[in-house]
Design an enzyme around this catalytic site. Structure first.
Site, mmCIF file in Angstrom:
data_model
loop_
_atom_site.group_PDB
_atom_site.id
_atom_site.type_symbol
_atom_site.label_atom_id
_atom_site.label_comp_id
_atom_site.label_asym_id
_atom_site.label_seq_id
_atom_site.Cartn_x
_atom_site.Cartn_y
_atom_site.Cartn_z
ATOM 1 N N HIS A 36 0.770 -1.237 -0.036
ATOM 2 C CA HIS A 36 -0.048 -0.010 -0.019
ATOM 3 C C HIS A 36 0.957 1.213 -0.036
ATOM 4 C CE1 HIS A 36 -3.899 -1.782 1.675
ATOM 5 N NE2 HIS A 36 -3.388 -2.577 0.815
ATOM 6 N N TYR A 61 -9.104 5.144 7.892
ATOM 7 C CA TYR A 61 -9.004 5.335 9.155
ATOM 8 C C TYR A 61 -10.119 6.450 9.415
ATOM 9 C CZ TYR A 61 -4.765 3.073 10.156
ATOM 10 O OH TYR A 61 -3.662 2.159 10.499
ATOM 11 N N PRO A 97 -3.238 -0.068 19.494
ATOM 12 C CA PRO A 97 -3.023 -0.564 17.885
ATOM 13 C C PRO A 97 -3.104 0.224 16.803
ATOM 14 C CG PRO A 97 -5.404 -1.168 19.140
ATOM 15 C CD PRO A 97 -4.558 -0.657 20.122
ATOM 16 N N LYS A 105 1.841 -0.590 15.058
ATOM 17 C CA LYS A 105 3.416 -0.478 15.445
ATOM 18 C C LYS A 105 3.983 -1.735 16.352
ATOM 19 C CE LYS A 105 4.597 2.998 13.253
ATOM 20 N NZ LYS A 105 4.954 2.724 11.931
ATOM 21 N N TYR A 141 4.129 6.647 9.912
ATOM 22 C CA TYR A 141 3.478 5.389 9.489
ATOM 23 C C TYR A 141 4.212 4.336 8.862
ATOM 24 C CZ TYR A 141 -0.842 3.047 8.454
ATOM 25 O OH TYR A 141 -1.907 1.724 8.273
HETATM 26 C C1 PHB Z 1 -5.081 -4.730 10.681
HETATM 27 O O1 PHB Z 1 -5.218 -4.627 9.558
HETATM 28 O O2 PHB Z 1 -5.451 -5.348 11.452
HETATM 29 C C2 PHB Z 1 -4.762 -3.050 11.293
HETATM 30 C C3 PHB Z 1 -4.488 -2.158 10.448
HETATM 31 C C4 PHB Z 1 -4.045 -0.941 10.879
HETATM 32 C C5 PHB Z 1 -3.932 -0.685 12.155
HETATM 33 C C6 PHB Z 1 -4.343 -1.486 13.028
HETATM 34 C C7 PHB Z 1 -4.722 -2.924 12.640
HETATM 35 O O3 PHB Z 1 -3.860 0.669 12.471
#
Ligand code: PHB
Ligand code: APR
Length: 390
Positions: A72, A201, A293, A297, A385
């Site tokens: 990505h 997000y 989460p 990270k 990120y």
């Molecule tokens: C996930 O795909 O489980 C995932 C992706 C991004 C995050 C947290 C978990 O910030």
């Protein structure tokens, strides 16, 4: 039984360390409390920084990830009814992340280690660490009803937040820092095509939501929920209606529903111990620090720790130097605190706080508007990120 390095825990940290050491000709034994199927089935996050991807390739376990992982170059921030793309690739001069589930990484590391006849002992119990401040530490444990003792030169405590390693260190030798957040995530895996090719997000009046994925036919979705909610409180209908309310846009296609085949609640905690070492015990990964989460990270930090530890042990065995081991904790903690700040900041920007009287909500909207309208702010988010260089 004797080995050079006893590794407690077969999560990403312990398994990657066993490979790093093997490549340096250093012996290790991994001791894992759970059985193999449990460890391989435990669903966690799934975003790999480039440094993590590179390390897995160096270890020769990157083949399936290269085939099945999704690269990505951007993600979306959604708020106030609009979706904004953060172009990580352009903002960071070529950076990207790979979406590949943590348990897939764990499966690949276990399979490769067992192929090399590397010892991983599953289903050990009553693990107890001895002689940490002497020259010859030992790990006692039980397996199949028998008591065993493994003597070693060093112990790597890679047994996660609830493991035995950190609690084997005498009170007073560690300083702990902790922050608890007043919410959790309910996460699901569903047989449903992800609504977007990239992660979304979302900050919404009803709370945070995240659209992620594991493959072109499997969605990984999360909704913010109250801290003490139980999984039984959430019917499938309730889960989908919250996800739609928080993620769908008025002028676009809704997210896709499908059969849910995995569900769980993820607690939020920022936690760090200093130092990450006591005598001949070195803590790595969640045993030493956890992050909320948001931003994913956790596994990346675990892998970064053992990269440092593997190099420090190699310098010890091959060059007789222990300066890198002495510096282990300080070296790791610089990265750890950077990630702590980033994970806290992203969490604070994107979640509803139950005690907010409206002030924080306005700050969050201001932060989000700034992030999507200032190149400097977006670049700062993007570079954190994708993961800062070691
Ligand atoms: C996930 O795909 O489980 C995932 C992706 C991004 C995050 C947290 C978990 O910030
Ligand atoms: N004895 C032996 N093994 C143990 C013990 C014990 N007393 N306690 C825990 N373990 C095992 C657990 O069963 C688990 O397999 O240690 C392992 C720790 O693995 P993880 O929790 O995955 O921790 P780590 O390798 O540091 O990886 C960090 O995992 O929790 C996520 O978000 C976190 O992604 C991050 C990653």
């Amino acid at each position: 039984m004797h080995t050079q390095v006893a590794i407690i825990g077969a999560g990403p940290a312990g398994l990657a360390l066993s490979h790093l050491l093997a490549r340096q000709g250093i012996e290790s034994v991994v001791l894992e409390h759970r059985d193999r199927a449990y460890v391989e089935g435990r669903v966690r996050a799934g975003v790999l920084e480039q440094g993590t991807v590179d390390l897995l390739h160096e270890l020769g376990v990157g083949e399936r990830m290269a085939r099945e992982g999704l690269v990505h170059r951007g993600f979306h921030l959604q708020f106030a009814g609009e979706r904004h793309r953060v172009d990580m690739h352009e903002l960071t001069g070529g950076g990207a992340i790979t979406v590949y589930g943590q348990q897939e990484v764990v499966k690949d590391l276990i399979a490769a280690r067992l192929r090399q006849n590397g010892p991983i002992r599953f289903e050990v119990s009553d693990v107890a660490l001895h002689g940490l401040d002497g020259e010859r530490p030992a790990v006692r444990f039980r397996q199949g009803g028998e008591a065993h003792e493994l003597t070693c030169d060093y112990i790597a405590g890679c047994d996660g937040f609830h493991g035995v390693s950190r609690s084997s260190i005498p009170a007073g030798a560690l300083r702990t820092y902790q922050k608890i957040y007043p919410f959790a995530w309910l996460g699901i895996l569903a047989h449903a095509a992800p609504a977007s090719d990239e992660l979304i997000y979302a900050y919404h009046e009803r709370g945070f939501a995240l659209q992620s994925m594991r493959s072109p036919t499997v969605s990984r979705l999360y909704v913010q929920c109250p801290l003490d909610d139980r999984i039984e409180d959430w019917s499938d209908d309730r889960i989908w209606s919250e996800l739609h309310a928080r993620l769908d846009l008025a002028d676009g296609p809704p997210i896709n529903d499908g059969p849910i085949f995995e569900r769980g609640i993820t607690a939020f905690r920022s936690f760090v111990v200093e130092p990450m070492q006591f005598g001949r015990l070195f803590l790595a990964g969640d045993a030493a620090h956890t992050v909320p989460p948001t931003g994913a990270k956790g596994m990346n930090l675990a892998i970064a720790d053992v990269r440092v530890l593997g190099a420090a042990l190699a310098a010890r065995y091959h060059e007789g130097r222990d300066d890198l081991l002495q510096a282990y904790s300080a070296t790791c903690l610089r990265r750890v605190w950077r990630a702590e700040h980033f994970s806290w900041s992203m969490t604070s920007m994107l979640h509803r706080f139950p005690d907010d009287d409206g002030f924080q909500h306005q700050l969050q909207l201001a932060h989000l508007r700034y992030t999507v309208s200032s190149r400097a702010a977006a670049a700062s988010l993007a570079e954190n990120y994708i993961g800062l260089a070691p």
